[in-house]
Write a protein that holds these residues in place. Structure first.
Motif, PDB file in Angstrom:
ATOM      1  N   ILE A 277     -50.390  56.711 -55.522  1.00 53.04           N
ATOM      2  CA  ILE A 277     -49.847  57.883 -55.205  1.00 53.04           C
ATOM      3  C   ILE A 277     -50.856  58.853 -55.630  1.00 53.04           C
ATOM      4  CG2 ILE A 277     -48.030  59.726 -55.717  1.00 53.04           C
ATOM      5  CD1 ILE A 277     -46.153  57.217 -56.373  1.00 53.04           C
TER       6      ILE A 277
ATOM      7  N   ASN B  16     -48.897  58.522 -50.351  1.00 53.39           N
ATOM      8  CA  ASN B  16     -48.935  57.114 -50.706  1.00 53.39           C
ATOM      9  C   ASN B  16     -50.058  56.182 -49.923  1.00 53.39           C
ATOM     10  OD1 ASN B  16     -46.521  54.160 -50.165  1.00 53.39           O
ATOM     11  ND2 ASN B  16     -47.570  54.779 -51.770  1.00 53.39           N
TER      12      ASN B  16
ATOM     13  N   ILE C 142     -41.746  55.052 -50.243  1.00 50.26           N
ATOM     14  CA  ILE C 142     -42.874  54.835 -50.965  1.00 50.26           C
ATOM     15  C   ILE C 142     -43.108  53.157 -50.841  1.00 50.26           C
ATOM     16  CG2 ILE C 142     -44.262  54.608 -52.961  1.00 50.26           C
ATOM     17  CD1 ILE C 142     -42.770  57.345 -53.811  1.00 50.26           C
TER      18      ILE C 142
END
Length: 838
Positions: free
Chosen positions: A298, A451, A485
């Protein structure tokens, strides 16, 4: 530390043309009005890749200077490059400029903050605006700070966003790796304490080794090899990587170091959180290295949009069509791993570049076709200067006459004149976003949450899943689609945990481990009467009034109303005993009335006997007031009726015992006690004791009478409906007076137990009072320790037991003689027994 300086030179003709220059003095001319927006940004992208792939060739510098990859660590090269751009093109003469056509009016610097700081040392002397598209350097000189315009938003918003991200996922146990520079010092001084204050703990805080020259290279390598070991030993799943663009080089080295140390890479799978100052980059020898370690990472990025037509522009860009671009040939060779043929040298060192290779065929690890956050900042910076120059032109055109000299006047702008317009510039770029600066010269923008998703062919995607909007309401500062994610493969697409220990489940609370960080704790069950309905509670809570914790102590249940009722077994049992004892007392009273003329009934005052039996009968019946739902009337009568009735009963016993003693004393010749034997003494004793107790009860009812009440606290799972005694001291006064009468009666009976009598009632009275006192002495501690309806049951039991003790000890022996041994119930037999005892 790796070297890149992009310098913006803008000339202001009517169409507002621009000239972009880089540190090696090659010039790229871009026409702002007629060229596609992608034209403005391409030099920043390609030169960025080129700068990180190989050193810049400073052709104008003396050949005896040693130039290698470590040259970028020298600040002096930045100073030289900056001064060279301020000199006449092709001639390096500091502080002299022999032409007026290519005047540098603004500089675009980045992405390294150190480079921008070195640039500022020179440029601020010339009052030239500097637009920084990377992280801004720490400027202690207020004069230098005036000339900075940051294309990077306020970093405070980024750190708050990182904090919100960590707290949102419950990641309270993390590691931190940072560059040991000014930005790292700011991290330690400002950010780390802020994280700690909000519940984030750190398993390790590790700085990256300094890049040094040959004398300290071994120490640098040794320090670098220690960092992966720290990461492997760490129990934290999340690692915050704080640095600048060159920090990515360390991250790319990590798998190689782990392989060198024979450490399986899957043992070090972490969630990397990267700051917006970082970006993907590599040096030439890293182009084929695996980038799988980035999968699931991230990162924060400067908010950006994709510019329409940008990819098409890149597809049409090649060394053949852009011969004036001094960077593109070197970039092309590095990107496609080939060389252009040279007429000077016939030596072939690799494949030959044709110039027709396609950029879109390159993996993302070599060249990205998408516009990154840094590139978007360069794009906006160029337009910011263009719009500022246009504002200057519009201002002068409005207030000056149109003359042939107007163009010459505009060409002679001084750099310092641009500051005012840059600080107030506001425009919409071609992507439709508004670009402006705040009062501190920082870009008014937020951050994107990215991401990273990698693929086996060395390509990757930056998937935007959220944003940080510092200008939104506080509750909407951080917005993200967390379900979108992609996590590293070892977590099987389940959100990872990063905590010092397992969370405390419902029904438990945290307790600190001695000598450990506050994020490391033990979990203890909630104490009696408390609950916790959330995980990781610092302390358990009490249920609202009228509720109690369930068995697991993770929620509250409504309490049932409880009182001693006629329907429950305990109430039924007590009522049955009370009615049975009442019947027995009535039966005894009937027997005594039927045989009232017999000597044994006449003995010791027959009226006292009847009064005592009737008071015992009422004492049994008064226990019925204690059973059932408490009402106002029953609460008023409970204790007062009990106190008065028992006072009558005990005073009767006292009177009977006193009469026995007086009767014995009256048998002596000439005794004056004869006149007191009988009703004359018994009546005053009974009346005085009863009236005194009645007075106590009257005062009690007058001052603060008992009333029905709800006891919410004595029972954990029940609300007890009870009679509140209001003044407990009055209740204990009633008991105290009864106790006083009982002790006096017991003492008098004990003294009279051996007096000669035909039927010595004093012995039975002594034993009955012993039972009575024992019951009520044990009543007090039992009553005080009981709770709820059991307090009522204890009092009922004490009343029944003590009353039945009096009934049994005093009257059962007489009933035995009356019913089973009638021959003993005669005057002659009694006289005979009396003489035999004398």
């Amino acid at each position: 530390m790796l070297f890149l300086v992009s310098i913006l030179v803008l000339l202001p003709p009517v169409v507002c043309s621009a000239s972009v220059s880089c540190a090696n003095s090659d010039r790229l001319h871009i026409l702002h009005k007629y060229y596609h927006p992608g034209d403005i940004i391409i030099s920043g992208i390609i030169s960025q890749f080129y700068a990180f792939s190989r050193p810049i060739n400073f052709k104008t510098y003396p050949s005896h200077e040693p130039i290698d990859d470590l040259v970028h660590f020298f600040a002096r090269w930045t100073y030289l490059a900056t001064i060279e751009l301020l000199s006449t093109q092709g001639r390096f003469i500091p502080n002299y400029k022999c032409d007026v056509k290519d005047n540098a009016i603004a500089f675009l610097g980045g992405p390294n903050s150190d480079l921008c700081h070195f640039m500022a040392t020179i440029l601020c002397m010339y009052k030239i605006p500097q637009l920084i598209y990377g992280s801004a350097p720490v400027i202690n000189n207020r004069i230098e700070g005036v000339f900075f315009h940051q294309m990077f938003p306020n970093g405070v918003h980024q750190y708050r966003g990182i904090l919100q991200l960590l707290l949102g996922f419950g990641w309270t146990w993390i590691g931190v790796i940072f560059m040991n520079d000014e930005s790292g010092e700011r991290l330690l001084q400002n950010v780390i304490p802020m994280f700690s204050q909000n519940g984030i703990c750190f398993d390790f805080i590790q700085d990256l080794p300094h890049a040094t020259f040959s004398s300290g290279i071994s120490d640098m390598v040794e320090e670098g090899l220690e960092i992966p070991k720290v990461i492997v030993r760490s129990t934290a799943t999340v690692v915050l990587l704080h640095g600048e663009i060159q920090t990515m080089l360390f991250l790319r080295m990590l798998p190689v170091i782990l392989k060198y140390e024979d450490i399986p890479v899957n043992q070090t799978s972490k969630i990397w959180i990267m700051t917006a100052q970082m970006d993907f980059t590599s040096v030439a020898f890293q182009r084929n290295w695996d980038i799988g370690f980035l999968h699931g990472a991230i990162s924060f990025a400067i908010h950006s949009m994709q510019v329409s037509g940008f990819q098409k522009f890149l597809q049409n860009r090649n060394p053949t069509t852009e011969k004036e671009d001094g960077f593109i040939r070197d970039f092309w060779q590095q990107a496609f791993d080939c060389v252009f043929s040279s007429p000077i040298s016939d030596t072939k060192v690799g494949e030959t570049c044709t110039g027709e290779e396609k950029l879109e065929t390159l993996p993302d690890s070599v060249f990205e076709m998408r516009m990154t956050g840094h590139s978007y900042s360069v794009y906006n910076a160029v337009y910011a200067v263009a719009h500022s120059l246009h504002a200057i032109h519009s201002f002068k055109f409005k207030y000056r006459k149109r003359t042939d000299s107007r163009r010459q006047e505009l060409l002679n702008h001084q750099p310092w004149q641009l500051h005012h317009y840059l600080s107030k510039v506001s425009f919409n770029n071609s992507a439709g976003e508004k670009i402006s600066f705040d009062q501190n010269g920082e870009l008014v923008a937020g951050f994107d949450l990215i991401n990273w998703v990698t693929f086996p062919n060395q390509s990757f995607l930056r998937v935007k899943f959220g944003k940080i909007d510092p200008f939104a309401p506080k509750d909407k500062l951080f917005t993200a689609a967390l379900d979108a994610i992609v996590w590293p493969s070892m977590f099987n697409q389940v959100q990872p945990l990063s905590r010092c220990n397992d969370i405390c489940h419902l029904g438990y609370h945290r307790t600190q481990k001695e000598g450990k960080s506050f994020c490391c704790y033990d979990c203890l069950p909630c104490p009696e009467g408390k609950f916790s309905n959330q995980k990781d509670m610092d302390d358990c809570s009490e249920c609202p009034e009228g509720y109690f914790p369930n068995h697991k102590r993770d929620s509250c249940l409504p309490k049932d109303t409880s009182f001693l009722s006629y329907e429950e077994p305990l109430g039924i049992s007590l009522v049955t005993f009370a009615l049975s004892f009442s019947f027995i007392t009535s039966l005894v009273l009937g027997i005594f009335i039927k045989h009232q003329d017999t000597p044994i009934v006449k003995a010791n005052n027959r009226n006292l006997t009847y009064t005592l039996l009737i008071s015992l009968l009422f004492s049994f019946l008064c226990t019925l007031l204690f059973v059932g739902r408490p009402e106002k009337l029953t609460c008023l009568l409970r204790q007062t009726a009990f106190g008065i009735i028992f006072s009558i009963a005990v005073s009767c016993i006292l009177a009977k015992t006193t009469i026995v003693i007086l009767a014995f004393m009256a048998t002596k010749p000439g005794s004056r006690m004869r006149k007191w034997v009988g009703k004359r003494l018994a009546t005053p004793i009974v009346l005085s004791c009863s009236l005194f107790q009645t007075a106590i009860c009257t005062v009690w009812l007058s001052v603060s009478p008992p009333f029905p009440d709800y006891d919410m606290h004595s029972m954990a799972e029940e609300i007890v409906l009870e009679c509140n005694e209001s003044l407990a001291v009055m209740f204990y006064c009633v008991l105290g007076f009864l106790g006083f009468l009982a002790i006096v009666s017991f003492s008098v009976a004990f003294l009279a137990r051996k007096l000669p009598d035909s039927f010595n009632e004093a012995k039975f009275i002594t034993f009955s009072m012993l039972v009575f006192c024992s019951v009520w002495l044990s009543f007090v501690p039992t009553y005080l320790s009981a709770k709820g309806k059991f307090m009522v049951a204890v009092e009922i039991f004490s009343i029944l037991t003590s009353s039945f003790g009096l009934l049994g000890c005093i009257f059962f022996p007489k009933c035995y003689i009356i019913l089973l041994r009638p021959q003993l119930n005669s005057r002659g037999q009694l006289i005979k027994l009396k003489h035999s005892r004398i």
